[in-house]
Write a protein that holds these residues in place. Structure first.
Motif, PDB file in Angstrom:
ATOM      1  N   ASN A  44       0.813  -1.218   0.000  1.00 32.21           N
ATOM      2  CA  ASN A  44       0.000   0.000   0.000  1.00 32.21           C
ATOM      3  C   ASN A  44       0.845   1.266   0.000  1.00 32.21           C
ATOM      4  N   THR A  45       2.029   1.202   0.600  1.00 35.72           N
ATOM      5  CA  THR A  45       2.915   2.358   0.669  1.00 35.72           C
ATOM      6  C   THR A  45       3.640   2.604  -0.648  1.00 35.72           C
ATOM      7  N   TYR A  46       4.220   1.553  -1.231  1.00 35.83           N
ATOM      8  CA  TYR A  46       5.085   1.721  -2.388  1.00 35.83           C
ATOM      9  C   TYR A  46       4.442   1.366  -3.727  1.00 35.83           C
ATOM     10  N   PHE A  47       3.364   0.623  -3.692  1.00 39.90           N
ATOM     11  CA  PHE A  47       2.679   0.213  -4.919  1.00 39.90           C
ATOM     12  C   PHE A  47       1.181   0.496  -4.793  1.00 39.90           C
ATOM     13  N   ALA A  48       0.863   1.714  -4.384  1.00 41.13           N
ATOM     14  CA  ALA A  48      -0.522   2.093  -4.104  1.00 41.13           C
ATOM     15  C   ALA A  48      -1.436   1.960  -5.316  1.00 41.13           C
ATOM     16  N   ASP A  49      -0.880   2.084  -6.512  1.00 43.98           N
ATOM     17  CA  ASP A  49      -1.697   1.986  -7.724  1.00 43.98           C
ATOM     18  C   ASP A  49      -1.888   0.556  -8.200  1.00 43.98           C
ATOM     19  N   ASN A  50      -1.295  -0.397  -7.504  1.00 43.03           N
ATOM     20  CA  ASN A  50      -1.372  -1.803  -7.898  1.00 43.03           C
ATOM     21  C   ASN A  50      -2.164  -2.594  -6.867  1.00 43.03           C
ATOM     22  N   THR A  51      -2.794  -3.646  -7.329  1.00 45.09           N
ATOM     23  CA  THR A  51      -3.533  -4.525  -6.421  1.00 45.09           C
ATOM     24  C   THR A  51      -2.829  -5.876  -6.345  1.00 45.09           C
ATOM     25  N   ILE A  52      -3.059  -6.560  -5.250  1.00 46.41           N
ATOM     26  CA  ILE A  52      -2.491  -7.899  -5.080  1.00 46.41           C
ATOM     27  C   ILE A  52      -3.363  -8.883  -5.855  1.00 46.41           C
ATOM     28  N   ASP A  53      -2.761  -9.511  -6.862  1.00 46.82           N
ATOM     29  CA  ASP A  53      -3.465 -10.515  -7.648  1.00 46.82           C
ATOM     30  C   ASP A  53      -3.394 -11.885  -6.990  1.00 46.82           C
ATOM     31  N   ARG A  54      -2.234 -12.157  -6.370  1.00 41.41           N
ATOM     32  CA  ARG A  54      -2.032 -13.472  -5.763  1.00 41.41           C
ATOM     33  C   ARG A  54      -0.924 -13.361  -4.734  1.00 41.41           C
ATOM     34  N   ALA A  55      -1.058 -14.098  -3.644  1.00 41.23           N
ATOM     35  CA  ALA A  55      -0.032 -14.147  -2.602  1.00 41.23           C
ATOM     36  C   ALA A  55       0.223 -15.609  -2.261  1.00 41.23           C
ATOM     37  N   ILE A  87      12.349  -7.500  -5.901  1.00 36.78           N
ATOM     38  CA  ILE A  87      11.271  -6.813  -6.605  1.00 36.78           C
ATOM     39  C   ILE A  87      11.561  -6.935  -8.097  1.00 36.78           C
ATOM     40  N   ASP A  88      10.589  -7.414  -8.849  1.00 38.17           N
ATOM     41  CA  ASP A  88      10.736  -7.533 -10.297  1.00 38.17           C
ATOM     42  C   ASP A  88       9.541  -6.894 -10.983  1.00 38.17           C
ATOM     43  N   GLY A  89       9.818  -6.245 -12.097  1.00 39.03           N
ATOM     44  CA  GLY A  89       8.760  -5.642 -12.888  1.00 39.03           C
ATOM     45  C   GLY A  89       9.159  -5.602 -14.351  1.00 39.03           C
ATOM     46  N   VAL A  90       8.219  -5.248 -15.191  1.00 39.61           N
ATOM     47  CA  VAL A  90       8.526  -5.071 -16.610  1.00 39.61           C
ATOM     48  C   VAL A  90       8.633  -3.587 -16.944  1.00 39.61           C
ATOM     49  N   THR A  91       8.157  -2.762 -16.041  1.00 39.76           N
ATOM     50  CA  THR A  91       8.279  -1.314 -16.170  1.00 39.76           C
ATOM     51  C   THR A  91       9.151  -0.816 -15.018  1.00 39.76           C
ATOM     52  N   ALA A  92       9.362   0.479 -14.967  1.00 36.55           N
ATOM     53  CA  ALA A  92      10.228   1.057 -13.939  1.00 36.55           C
ATOM     54  C   ALA A  92       9.664   0.820 -12.544  1.00 36.55           C
ATOM     55  N   LEU A  93      10.543   0.433 -11.633  1.00 34.63           N
ATOM     56  CA  LEU A  93      10.153   0.313 -10.233  1.00 34.63           C
ATOM     57  C   LEU A  93       9.984   1.714  -9.668  1.00 34.63           C
ATOM     58  N   PRO A  94       9.136   1.878  -8.668  1.00 35.94           N
ATOM     59  CA  PRO A  94       9.035   3.192  -8.029  1.00 35.94           C
ATOM     60  C   PRO A  94      10.390   3.592  -7.436  1.00 35.94           C
ATOM     61  N   ASP A  95      10.768   4.853  -7.623  1.00 37.52           N
ATOM     62  CA  ASP A  95      12.043   5.333  -7.068  1.00 37.52           C
ATOM     63  C   ASP A  95      12.123   5.091  -5.569  1.00 37.52           C
ATOM     64  N   SER A  96      10.994   5.138  -4.893  1.00 31.82           N
ATOM     65  CA  SER A  96      10.968   5.020  -3.438  1.00 31.82           C
ATOM     66  C   SER A  96      11.390   3.643  -2.924  1.00 31.82           C
ATOM     67  N   VAL A  97      11.416   2.621  -3.786  1.00 32.42           N
ATOM     68  CA  VAL A  97      11.832   1.289  -3.325  1.00 32.42           C
ATOM     69  C   VAL A  97      13.312   1.032  -3.575  1.00 32.42           C
ATOM     70  N   ILE A  98      13.978   1.965  -4.246  1.00 35.68           N
ATOM     71  CA  ILE A  98      15.402   1.812  -4.557  1.00 35.68           C
ATOM     72  C   ILE A  98      16.211   2.622  -3.546  1.00 35.68           C
ATOM     73  N   PRO A  99      17.233   2.018  -2.931  1.00 31.21           N
ATOM     74  CA  PRO A  99      18.082   2.791  -2.013  1.00 31.21           C
ATOM     75  C   PRO A  99      18.626   4.035  -2.725  1.00 31.21           C
ATOM     76  N   PRO A 100      18.599   5.186  -2.040  1.00 33.35           N
ATOM     77  CA  PRO A 100      18.979   6.456  -2.677  1.00 33.35           C
ATOM     78  C   PRO A 100      20.335   6.445  -3.379  1.00 33.35           C
ATOM     79  N   ALA A 101      21.366   5.866  -2.783  1.00 27.67           N
ATOM     80  CA  ALA A 101      22.697   5.858  -3.402  1.00 27.67           C
ATOM     81  C   ALA A 101      22.686   5.100  -4.726  1.00 27.67           C
ATOM     82  N   ILE A 102      21.930   4.017  -4.787  1.00 32.18           N
ATOM     83  CA  ILE A 102      21.833   3.234  -6.024  1.00 32.18           C
ATOM     84  C   ILE A 102      21.070   4.022  -7.074  1.00 32.18           C
TER      85      ILE A 102
END
Length: 147
Positions: A44-55, A87-102
């Protein structure tokens, strides 16, 4: 003699099928209410625009991991302590999930690319760019090498 041979074959098949297989994985599909709160909070914090399809809860050789599949083709993996480890995606990951130095390193050295994967290993971090280049970093975010 045939009966003894058949009996021995049956016993052999029984013991073979009951053997302890190191690759044995127990996967449990979780309902929405069964997903740990820390994981849903992260989503909910980092992927607010996405829903959980499966866990899925993976229990493999005394190791527990949670695989979370989101809309938008994102896959998140958490360890037993509910810490994000992949974390894997086909589009860009949210900047907020990447450590700032990286994030700074990638933006400065690969300005035309974006990060579509991040993984925490035992003693380093790795990111995958959309051009399939994999970069390794220390735990503090210092560049190590191209993998």
């Amino acid at each position: 003699m045939k009966k003894i041979t058949l009996l021995l074959c049956a016993i052999l098949v029984t013991f073979t099928s009951c053997s302890d297989d190191d690759d044995n994985t127990n996967q449990v599909l979780l309902t929405e209410s069964e997903i740990p709160t820390a994981i849903t909070t992260y989503v909910n914090t980092y992927f607010a625009d996405n829903t959980i399809d499966r866990a899925v809860k993976d229990m493999d050789n005394n190791t527990i991991e949670y695989d979370i599949y989101l809309s938008g083709n994102f896959t998140l993996e958490f360890n037993a302590d509910y810490e994000i480890i992949d974390i894997d995606g086909v589009t860009a990951l949210p900047d907020s999930v990447i450590p700032p130095a990286i994030l700074i390193y990638v933006n400065e050295n690969y300005p035309q690319q974006f990060i579509r994967g991040w993984e925490l290993e035992m003693d380093y971090q790795q990111v995958e760019l959309n051009n399939n280049i994999e970069l390794e970093f220390t735990m503090t975010g210092e560049f190590i090498r191209i993998d």
